[in-house]
Scaffold this motif. Structure first.
Motif, PDB file in Angstrom:
ATOM      1  N   HIS A  35       0.933  -1.042   0.005  1.00 38.31           N
ATOM      2  CA  HIS A  35       0.041   0.029  -0.095  1.00 38.31           C
ATOM      3  C   HIS A  35       1.007   1.165  -0.084  1.00 38.31           C
ATOM      4  O   HIS A  35       0.300   2.244  -0.468  1.00 38.31           O
ATOM      5  N   MET A  36       1.976   1.006   0.593  1.00 38.21           N
ATOM      6  CA  MET A  36       2.827   2.325   0.538  1.00 38.21           C
ATOM      7  C   MET A  36       3.580   2.527  -0.846  1.00 38.21           C
ATOM      8  O   MET A  36       3.585   3.793  -1.121  1.00 38.21           O
ATOM      9  N   GLN A  37       3.520   1.412  -1.766  1.00 34.36           N
ATOM     10  CA  GLN A  37       3.801   1.744  -3.102  1.00 34.36           C
ATOM     11  C   GLN A  37       2.579   1.945  -3.907  1.00 34.36           C
ATOM     12  O   GLN A  37       2.505   1.487  -5.163  1.00 34.36           O
ATOM     13  N   ALA A  38       1.256   2.062  -3.404  1.00 33.84           N
ATOM     14  CA  ALA A  38       0.210   2.042  -4.279  1.00 33.84           C
ATOM     15  C   ALA A  38      -0.183   1.037  -4.894  1.00 33.84           C
ATOM     16  O   ALA A  38      -0.862   0.964  -5.772  1.00 33.84           O
ATOM     17  N   ARG A  39       0.388  -0.316  -4.218  1.00 42.67           N
ATOM     18  CA  ARG A  39      -0.265  -1.487  -4.661  1.00 42.67           C
ATOM     19  C   ARG A  39      -1.090  -2.202  -3.851  1.00 42.67           C
ATOM     20  O   ARG A  39      -1.516  -1.613  -2.602  1.00 42.67           O
TER      21      ARG A  39
ATOM     22  N   THR B  14       5.575   7.627   1.802  1.00 39.93           N
ATOM     23  CA  THR B  14       5.236   6.359   2.058  1.00 39.93           C
ATOM     24  C   THR B  14       4.032   6.203   2.597  1.00 39.93           C
ATOM     25  O   THR B  14       2.907   5.654   2.481  1.00 39.93           O
ATOM     26  N   ASN B  17       0.980   7.400   0.923  1.00 38.74           N
ATOM     27  CA  ASN B  17       0.425   6.238  -0.118  1.00 38.74           C
ATOM     28  C   ASN B  17      -0.313   5.267   0.656  1.00 38.74           C
ATOM     29  O   ASN B  17      -1.300   4.683   0.343  1.00 38.74           O
ATOM     30  N   LEU B  18       0.177   5.003   2.108  1.00 37.50           N
ATOM     31  CA  LEU B  18      -0.522   4.007   2.776  1.00 37.50           C
ATOM     32  C   LEU B  18      -2.009   4.391   3.090  1.00 37.50           C
ATOM     33  O   LEU B  18      -2.712   3.428   3.122  1.00 37.50           O
ATOM     34  N   ARG B  21      -6.215   5.117  -1.336  1.00 37.98           N
ATOM     35  CA  ARG B  21      -6.554   3.939  -2.129  1.00 37.98           C
ATOM     36  C   ARG B  21      -5.281   3.628  -3.163  1.00 37.98           C
ATOM     37  O   ARG B  21      -5.017   4.435  -3.721  1.00 37.98           O
ATOM     38  N   SER B  22      -5.085   2.573  -3.260  1.00 37.19           N
ATOM     39  CA  SER B  22      -4.053   2.108  -4.316  1.00 37.19           C
ATOM     40  C   SER B  22      -4.673   2.046  -5.598  1.00 37.19           C
ATOM     41  O   SER B  22      -5.821   2.251  -5.785  1.00 37.19           O
ATOM     42  N   VAL B  23      -3.882   2.299  -6.539  1.00 38.04           N
ATOM     43  CA  VAL B  23      -4.229   2.322  -7.913  1.00 38.04           C
ATOM     44  C   VAL B  23      -4.421   1.116  -8.751  1.00 38.04           C
ATOM     45  O   VAL B  23      -4.640   1.193 -10.043  1.00 38.04           O
ATOM     46  N   THR B  24      -4.091   0.005  -7.961  1.00 32.92           N
ATOM     47  CA  THR B  24      -4.159  -1.325  -8.692  1.00 32.92           C
ATOM     48  C   THR B  24      -5.398  -1.610  -9.379  1.00 32.92           C
ATOM     49  O   THR B  24      -6.667  -1.360  -8.666  1.00 32.92           O
TER      50      THR B  24
END
Lengths: 318, 200, 168
Positions: A35-39, B14, B17-18, B21-24
């Motif tokens: 999540h820190m790497q936007a995954r 970081t 980002n946490l 929401r993730s961009v996946t």
């Protein structure tokens, strides 16, 4: 005499903690780092947000072929993962999670913990040397160089707390702890944590396993379950480092309602420190070898010596 | 004090980002939202193909294989000339070679080739990536309607022609005249385009 | 014999056996690893003699630092794995005799000096850090200071040696 049932129960709890906590930290690393790497990290194993990913990994590792290189020193090669992993199990025995919560109460448990932890690195050295692979050997060299540099500030930072508490037992140190220490022992805490990261070869101190240069350092030739043991040792090392930082510097079980919830406080603080370990891994790039040595000898050692002076003044004057 | 600023920035980024929401894209669970005109797979409208071979010749990857034969149709009017027609036998596109350049779709003068956004046609055997005529025809069902015109744009030529023809049909209101007029002005393209433009 | 005595004999035999292996093994890194076993067994002996603090310091310093340094040096200088044929020195008999003589002198002097002394292991205040510290900085402070001067000399010597090589 010793209550054997009580001892067996405590050892059983330590064993369960040893098997479960590293996996929890590993899973936290998977998800938090993602999540820190936007995954999003693992999502499928186990159904709910990939909670069983590490279990699945373990099953996979067990099934894999156990390859020993032809030129390797077989016995040393096979022994190395156990040497790397077992010390962390032994260390967990001495860590108190509540006033009466250590599986074994040693008089000098601080030195016991530091001594046994320092044995773990022999596993990496044995692996690096016995693999008969130049990358492994380079990795082993880097492990040794890093350990020799960071062992000194690591131990000295622990000594500072022992001086402040006037005790070499972890339980005694936590009992003597006082919130004011957060400020007084702050340099020692920073040094202890940073040097501990370096001893675990965690990023940003993962020069020994720098994958861009030497593949996976000492563990290059390992496959299957032996490789998994090395990884487990790394996560167990995080648990041990986090719990030691908690016990030495963050007051262990101390906190509101510590009579009933002391163990929870210890676990909570350990979890927070473990998260910090993972956070640092994500945030920072790997340090170069000369930067590593510079940080140890020109940064941490003077800082911790300064801390020792402060501690001495504090102990003698107050 | 600049020392340590970079370290703090790293932690801040970081952590931010946490919390976001993730961009996946959760692809197999949620299908992607593809833009119109995505180049997924090439669909063939066989009726429009005249076997002019332009697509096969322009293809940079040489991945289109066409085979045909000629059929002669009897003369439309007694004493007239026999008409010969190309009949398509084979139209294969090898998607293991195709580089999705879209040249075949562009050069087709009779609008026989279209892009479909479908992309899930992976195969375990590379030979199965060669889609034959019937499979290419099947992709026509997945071709989206053309996007709406920009406001104020001129109507497409095909529509103008079709409307003119329709007006000519309607104007004389003479059934016999209409019957003779229709074949004289064969609206090949509009007629073939019609089904696509009917779609909303 | 009590359990402690059995363990003590076993650990002693282990230390002795692995020490012999350190000397005779044909593989340098194996020598270093057998040294780990020797030092570890010695630490076990200390533990059984109620010298807890000494035991863990032994592990910390010798296993954790000295052997690592040793292995580091071996890796730097003797990179290839496997046995080395010419590892056995030609004056090995002389070395064995010297070692035996040194061991004899040590054993005899210790037996003569402390032969009749008995320590009460269960009392618990012999080997702990406090007792050790007060002894070390009380009655043995001269030896302690002499040792620290020796270490300082070694440190300066190392710096001088490395500096000289740098200039050449």
């Amino acid at each position: 005499m010793i209550d054997w049932w009580d001892l067996a129960l405590r050892l059983g709890i330590v064993l369960v903690a040893f098997l479960v906590l590293p996996l929890l930290v590993g899973q936290l690393e998977h998800k938090a780092m993602a999540h820190m790497q936007a995954r999003v990290g693992p999502m499928y194993a186990g159904g709910f947000h990939g909670w069983a990913q590490l279990v699945a990994d373990g099953v996979k590792f067990v099934q894999k072929e156990d390859v020993v290189p032809a030129a390797a020193d077989r016995s040393v090669f096979k022994l190395a993962p156990a040497v790397a992993l077992l010390p962390y199990l032994v260390v967990l025995v001495a860590i108190p999670i509540a006033p009466d919560g250590a599986a074994s109460s040693l008089d000098v448990s601080l030195f016991f913990v530091l001594a046994v932890m320092s044995v773990g690195v022999l596993g990496s050295l044995m692996a690096g040397w016995s693999s008969a692979n130049k990358y492994s050997l380079l990795g082993g060299l880097r492990v040794a160089a890093q350990l020799v540099s960071y062992e000194l500030p690591f131990v000295l930072a622990a000594v500072s707390v022992a001086m402040a508490a006037g005790s070499l037992s972890l339980t005694g140190i936590v009992a003597a702890w006082n919130p004011w220490w957060l400020l007084w022992q702050l340099p020692a805490m920073v040094v202890f944590f940073v040097a501990g990261l370096a001893e675990l070869q965690r990023p940003p101190f993962d020069m020994p396993v720098a994958d861009a240069e030497i593949i996976f350092g000492p563990y290059t030739e390992y496959t299957g379950i032996r490789f998994a043991l090395f990884l487990l040792a790394e996560y167990a090392g995080i648990v041990v480092l986090a719990s030691l930082t908690t016990v030495l510097f963050l007051g262990g079980w101390q906190g509101p309602w510590s009579d009933q919830l002391g163990w929870l406080w210890t676990l909570l603080k350990t979890a927070v420190v473990s998260f910090l370990v993972i956070w640092l891994r994500v945030a920072y790039p790997r340090m170069r070898e000369d930067q590593l040595q510079t940080l140890a000898w020109k940064g941490l050692v003077p800082l911790v010596l300064f801390q020792l002076v402060i501690t001495t003044v504090g102990v003698v004057a107050l | 004090m600049s020392f340590g600023k970079g370290l703090l920035t790293g932690l801040k980024v970081t952590l931010r980002n946490l919390t976001r929401r993730s961009v996946t894209a959760h692809y197999p669970d949620a299908l992607p939202e593809l833009p119109p005109r995505s180049r997924g797979v090439i669909a063939l409208m066989e009726e429009n193909c005249t076997v002019c071979m332009l697509c096969a010749r322009e293809c940079p990857a040489w991945c289109i294989y066409i085979d045909s034969h000629k059929e002669t149709a009897p003369p439309a009017t007694p004493g007239g000339r026999e008409r010969s027609r190309n009949m398509l036998d084979q139209f294969d596109i090898d998607f293991s070679l195709c580089m999705y350049c879209s040249i075949c779709v562009e050069v087709c003068p009779f609008d026989a080739l279209y892009w479909s956004p479908e992309f899930e046609y992976a195969e375990t055997d590379i030979r199965n990536l060669t889609h034959d005529k019937s499979r290419l025809q099947e992709w026509m069902w997945t071709v989206p309607p053309p996007p709406a015109l920009d406001p104020g744009a001129l109507p497409p030529k095909e529509i103008a022609t079709a409307e003119k023809a329709a007006a000519r049909l309607a104007a004389p209101s003479d059934a016999t005249a209409a019957e003779t007029a229709a074949p004289k002005d064969p609206p090949t393209k509009p007629a073939h385009r019609a089904p696509r433009e009917d779609q909303p | 014999m009590t359990l402690v005595e059995v363990l003590f004999v076993l650990l002693g035999a282990m230390a002795l056996g692995s020490a012999v292996l350190v000397a005779v093994s044909n593989n340098l890194v194996h020598c270093a690893l057998w040294l780990v076993v020797t030092l570890g067994a010695l630490a076990g002996c200390y533990l059984l003699l109620a010298a807890e603090f000494l035991a863990w310091v032994q592990v910390l310093i010798y296993l954790g630092a000295v052997v690592v340094l040793l292995l580091f040096a071996l890796m730097l200088t003797r990179a290839p794995t496997g046995t080395v044929a010419d590892l056995t020195s030609s004056n090995r008999i002389l070395a064995a005799l010297t070692a035996a003589a040194a061991a004899g002198v040590l054993i005899v002097s210790f037996a003569a000096g402390f032969g009749g002394t008995r320590i009460q292991i269960d009392s618990g205040d012999i080997g702990n850090a406090e007792a050790l510290g007060s002894t070390l900085f009380g009655s043995w402070v001269l030896g302690f200071e002499v040792l620290s001067v020796l270490l300082l000399a070694a440190l300066i010597g190392a710096i001088v040696l490395s500096r000289r090589q740098e200039r050449d």
